[in-house]
Design an enzyme around this catalytic site. Structure first.
Site, PDB file in Angstrom:
ATOM      1  N   GLU A   5      16.443 -33.967  41.250  1.00  0.00           N
ATOM      2  CA  GLU A   5      15.444 -33.063  40.675  1.00  0.00           C
ATOM      3  C   GLU A   5      14.735 -32.282  41.780  1.00  0.00           C
ATOM      4  OE1 GLU A   5      11.641 -33.473  37.558  1.00  0.00           O
ATOM      5  OE2 GLU A   5      12.502 -35.248  38.529  1.00  0.00           O
ATOM      6  N   LYS A  55      12.889 -28.138  32.258  1.00  0.00           N
ATOM      7  CA  LYS A  55      12.563 -29.505  31.850  1.00  0.00           C
ATOM      8  C   LYS A  55      11.713 -29.474  30.584  1.00  0.00           C
ATOM      9  CE  LYS A  55      10.960 -33.876  33.884  1.00  0.00           C
ATOM     10  NZ  LYS A  55      10.430 -34.513  35.107  1.00  0.00           N
ATOM     11  N   CYS A  88      15.186 -36.153  34.521  1.00  0.00           N
ATOM     12  CA  CYS A  88      14.349 -37.310  34.824  1.00  0.00           C
ATOM     13  C   CYS A  88      13.690 -37.929  33.589  1.00  0.00           C
ATOM     14  CB  CYS A  88      13.287 -36.926  35.862  1.00  0.00           C
ATOM     15  SG  CYS A  88      12.494 -38.375  36.636  1.00  0.00           S
ATOM     16  N   SER A 127      -1.867 -60.597  64.001  1.00  0.00           N
ATOM     17  CA  SER A 127      -2.832 -61.694  64.011  1.00  0.00           C
ATOM     18  C   SER A 127      -2.183 -63.061  63.931  1.00  0.00           C
ATOM     19  CB  SER A 127      -3.788 -61.545  62.827  1.00  0.00           C
ATOM     20  OG  SER A 127      -3.103 -61.712  61.599  1.00  0.00           O
TER      21      SER A 127
END
Length: 892
Positions: A45, A114, A175, A356
């Protein structure tokens, strides 16, 4: 003959607004598709400009440059003799659309906008684009003059249409349209479209892959057909990582799977399919055929081009079983590829991590190690682009990475920033992990810097703040912790800028953060401490998943130091040690466990729960472990902490998005950052409901506590089989020292020999301490008004006794037998239920009182089944007149 078609789905690592780079990757994918024999090429896309352009979609330049790239694609020799489908933004009648542009041999066939916009989670498409609303309709689109000069076309159709080639029909989804409840592929399948494509920009989340796979498979299982899915891969400049997984399915079965994680920029996967398989499958679905005969048609754009092969002997691609990654593999691969993209595109020389020796920073170090492994593997496999990128990062044109540890030493610097509150164990763990990863490791002390800052405060206000362990207030204690954390942030950026200079190299380092998603949600971090960094690869990952990931790395990479890190309790080490040992742990500080934090986070974001609805859900979920009152306290504590610390999310380090309950304030989790932390209305509703639920909870708890066996025939077995301890009386009952009264009453039609009422009693010895434990039973006694004072007086005396006379249970059984004739006389089969129950009550309890209570100790308790099914505990000296009971399986 000639019904097989080879189709190519392309996975590209595009970069938002990188038009030149994006164009070169598209051309490379087209060339690879042709080399693999494909006649149709599908890309992701918005691949021309990149998906993550954001508000750049509001700029006219973005549309102009996209047309310029398309013009180059149309004229490129690589793009000839193949049907190409590319994505770009298009402005039509002053409205911006997210479009697919299909072209072949310098002719544009269709611009397909779309229809369904993605407008949740990380996506805000309606901010920039409008969905096409004219279903199964097209309009004329007037092409820019630069395109007209190439194609010789003035207008092309734009809208909801499909393309009819010489041998098949192709339709497009974009999509989100795959995810909607009314997907386009259903209508297209009914209209005879055989190849349906989906160009996507789908991001990675842990354990999400199966959702996409199921959607793709079911799209063709119900309707038949071929479904092609193309996705991005990599970081295009945002917090999300697009995780590939491009695929091709036919008739509900997968025939092509693209990689989910890779440092490769262009990946082309192909499958050869037989169109006749689609036609036969659909024709066998009679309900589908019936619906298809009633469907309305799509506009068809005719194309004088065939996608089938001339190679009649080419085999179709075999069906495959989709290979999923475990969550630990996803954590290892996804953030590692995301870091690689960020590093090579940022122009920096590597990473700097304050290490750490805890789970979080160690997880970050392991992800960098995973990145180094991927880079070395890609170079060994001949990826020249990865090799050129790593040479540019290192600053050595001849460098060839051979070993991941050696590469880590060049691109990864770790630093243990200890203080007087740090333990030797964490110092050793940090050094051990750095040695196994291969990083350039430093160990420094921050005490001098902290003391300098505190001296400024003391010189100004003439006060010396102290830790809580030394008599200081909570405010002092917190301030002394925060100053250490913020000093570490300042030193991290100082070293990140100058370490490469000290090592004789140009450039700087990107500072990595290591705060997990749960701590961000709770706000358990200091604002502008080491959680403040350039990027954070674990900011979207839960503590629970990170612990699993640590175990995975022990096996995967052989980092044995992680075993000690895994076993160590999480701690910030910001408070003084107690005899050299930790005096502070994270879960104690937070007032909740990491497991609970994950639950809160999912309910808050995924289930859209506020304080009250979260409480109502957890009352059920935690019913076996917490009372409603305890659940209410936990929920209110979480939301109080969340409200107080929400402001920290506004400065949260950009993090790899991996969880759908991330509190990231940037675009994913839009909420205010100034709250009334007391939540008066919401907490008031919780309190009101808690009061009601606690009544029910206590009643249910009492029922469970005092429950009797329902089958009187199993009572003796229950007693005999139980290991009794005469020194203990349990609230669950039937312990030694408590009487067990079973009453068997004849039912109609039973023989005379069985028509006996048997009252069985078992007594034991009670110690005074156990009697005290049972004193609560007195409040449950049902007393007659005329005898209550006497009973209370005698009960008090008996509670003070320390010794009791044992009872001969056999003798008692004989004394308690009731003549059956007496029973039948008063409550025979012809008498009313009321009469029967009235006599039975008097019979049972008068005998209990007269024989047991008078002869034996008054601490005896009789457990009975009430008329409403509730178990009641009645003191043996309590009056029993007026008490109602029922028969249950022959037991009163």
């Amino acid at each position: 003959m000639g019904r097989t078609a080879t189709l190519a789905t392309c996975t590209l690592n595009q970069w938002a607004m990188d038009f030149e780079g994006n164009m070169s990757r598209i051309l490379e994918s087209i060339q690879k598709a042709k080399e693999l024999g494909a006649k149709y090429r599908l890309g992701p896309e918005l691949e021309i400009c990149g998906y993550g352009c954001g508000d750049h979609f509001l700029e006219s330049d973005t549309f102009l440059h996209s047309w310029q790239v398309l013009a180059n694609l149309l004229t490129s020799p690589e793009a000839q003799d193949i049907l190409c489908d590319v994505g770009m933004p298009v402005m039509h009648k002053n409205v911006a659309y997210n479009c697919r542009v299909t072209f072949v041999n310098k002719k544009i066939l269709l611009i397909r906008p779309k229809i369904a916009m993605c407008n949740d989670g990380n996506y805000r498409e309606t901010r920039w684009f409008t969905g096409w609303t004219k279903r199964k309709m097209t309009e004329d689109y007037f092409l820019p003059r630069m395109i007209q000069d190439i194609t010789g076309q003035k207008t092309v159709p734009i809208g909801d249409a499909v393309i009819s080639t010489l041998d098949t029909c192709i339709g497009s989804e974009i999509c989100e349209e795959l995810w909607t409840s009314h997907s386009q592929h259903i209508d297209m399948s009914l209209d005879g479209v055989e190849i349906i494509t989906n160009s996507s920009g789908s991001h990675h989340e842990l354990r999400k892959a199966y959702v996409r796979v199921d959607l793709i498979k079911t799209a063709t299982m119900k309707c038949g057909g071929i479904y092609m899915f193309a996705n991005f891969i990599g970081c295009d400049g945002e917090r999300t990582y697009y995780d590939g997984g491009s695929a091709i399915a036919i008739n509900g079965e997968m025939v092509c799977q693209g990689p989910q994680f890779s440092v490769q920029e262009v990946i082309v996967n192909t499958a050869t399919v037989d169109l006749e398989d689609v036609r036969g499958y659909r024709n066998s679905l009679r309900s589908h055929s019936w619906r298809a005969s009633h469907s309305s048609p799509f506009p068809r754009i005719h194309c004088d081009f065939a996608v089938t092969n001339n190679d009649y002997f080419r085999h179709t691609t075999n069906v495959l079983e989709w290979q999923y990654h475990t969550a630990e593999e996803e954590i290892s691969d996804g953030p590692a590829c995301w870091l690689w993209d960020y590093l090579r595109r940022s122009g920096q020389g590597g990473f700097f991590l304050p290490l750490s020796g805890g789970i979080d920073s160690s997880s970050t170090a392991c992800i960098v190690a995973s990145m180094c492994h991927k880079v070395c593997d890609a170079v060994k496999n001949g990826d020249t682009k990865v090799l050129s990128d790593i040479r540019r990062i290192i600053g050595d044109r001849n460098y060839v990475p051979q070993d991941p540890r050696e590469l880590a030493n060049k691109v990864f610097t770790t630093c243990y920033m200890g203080s007087e509150n740090s333990s030797q164990e964490t110092r050793d763990r940090a050094a051990g992990l750095a040695q196994q990863v291969g990083s350039f490791h430093l160990t420094i002390s921050i005490d001098v810097a902290v003391a300098a800052l505190l001296s400024i405060f003391t010189a100004t206000l003439k006060l010396v703040p102290r830790f809580k362990a030394m008599g200081g207030s909570p405010r002092e204690n917190l301030a002394l912790q925060n100053v250490q954390a913020r000093v570490r942030m300042v030193l991290a950026y100082l070293f990140a800028q100058l370490v490469l200079w000290a090592r004789g190299r140009s450039g700087g380092l990107l500072v990595l953060g290591s705060a997990n998603v749960d701590e961000c949600l709770r706000g358990y971090m200091t604002k502008y401490d080491c959680s403040s960094a350039d990027i954070n690869p674990i900011g979207g990952i839960s503590k629970t998943d990170l612990r699993s990931f640590i175990q995975y790395c022990i096996t995967k990479f052989g980092f044995t130091t992680l075993e000690k890190i895994y076993d160590a309790p999480p701690t910030a080490e910001l408070e003084p040690l107690s005899n050299g040992q930790l005096a502070q742990t994270d879960e104690v500080d937070m007032g909740m466990t990491y497991e609970e934090l994950s639950i809160y986070g999912r309910l808050r974001k995924q289930n859209q729960c506020g304080p009250y609805s979260m409480f109502t859900k957890l009352v059920h979920t935690w019913a076996d472990r917490c009372s409603p009152e305890q659940v209410a306290q936990k929920v209110k504590h979480f939301f109080r902490c969340y409200a107080i610390n929400r402001h920290k999310m506004t400065t949260l380090t950009p993090s790899y998005h991996a969880e759908s309950y991330s509190p990231d304030d940037n675009r994913f989790d839009h909420r205010q950052f100034l709250y009334n932390a007391t939540w008066p209305w919401q907490f008031g509703c919780i309190d009101e409901q808690t009061q009601k639920l606690m009544v029910v909870y206590e009643e249910r708890k009492e029922q469970q506590t005092d429950r009797l066996p329902s089958d009187s025939h199993n009572i003796n077995n229950s007693i005999n089989n139980r290991k009794s301890d005469n020194s203990k009386v349990t609230k669950q009952g039937w312990g030694s020292g408590m009487s067990h009264v079973g009453v068997e009453v004849p039912m109609e039609g039973q023989g005379l020999e069985s028509n006996k009422v048997k009252i069985e009693g078992q007594l034991g010895t009670l110690q005074s301490s156990e009697i005290q434990k049972q004193s609560a039973c007195n409040s449950e006694m049902v007393e007659d008004a005329s005898e209550s004072s006497i009973i209370g007086e005698k009960t008090s005396r008996n509670l003070g006794q320390t010794e009791h006379t044992p009872v001969d249970s056999n003798l008692e059984k004989k004394k308690m037998l009731v003549d059956m004739n007496e029973v039948l006389e008063k409550c025979g089969s012809t008498s009313s239920g009321k009469d029967r129950m009235s006599f039975l009550e008097r019979m049972v309890f008068n005998r209990c009182q007269s024989r047991v209570s008078k002869e034996y100790d008054s601490s005896l308790e009789i457990l009975v089944e009430g008329v409403n099914g509730y178990k009641r505990k009645c003191h043996s000296r309590a009056p029993l007149e007026g008490k109602r009971f029922r028969l249950i399986d022959g037991v009163a």
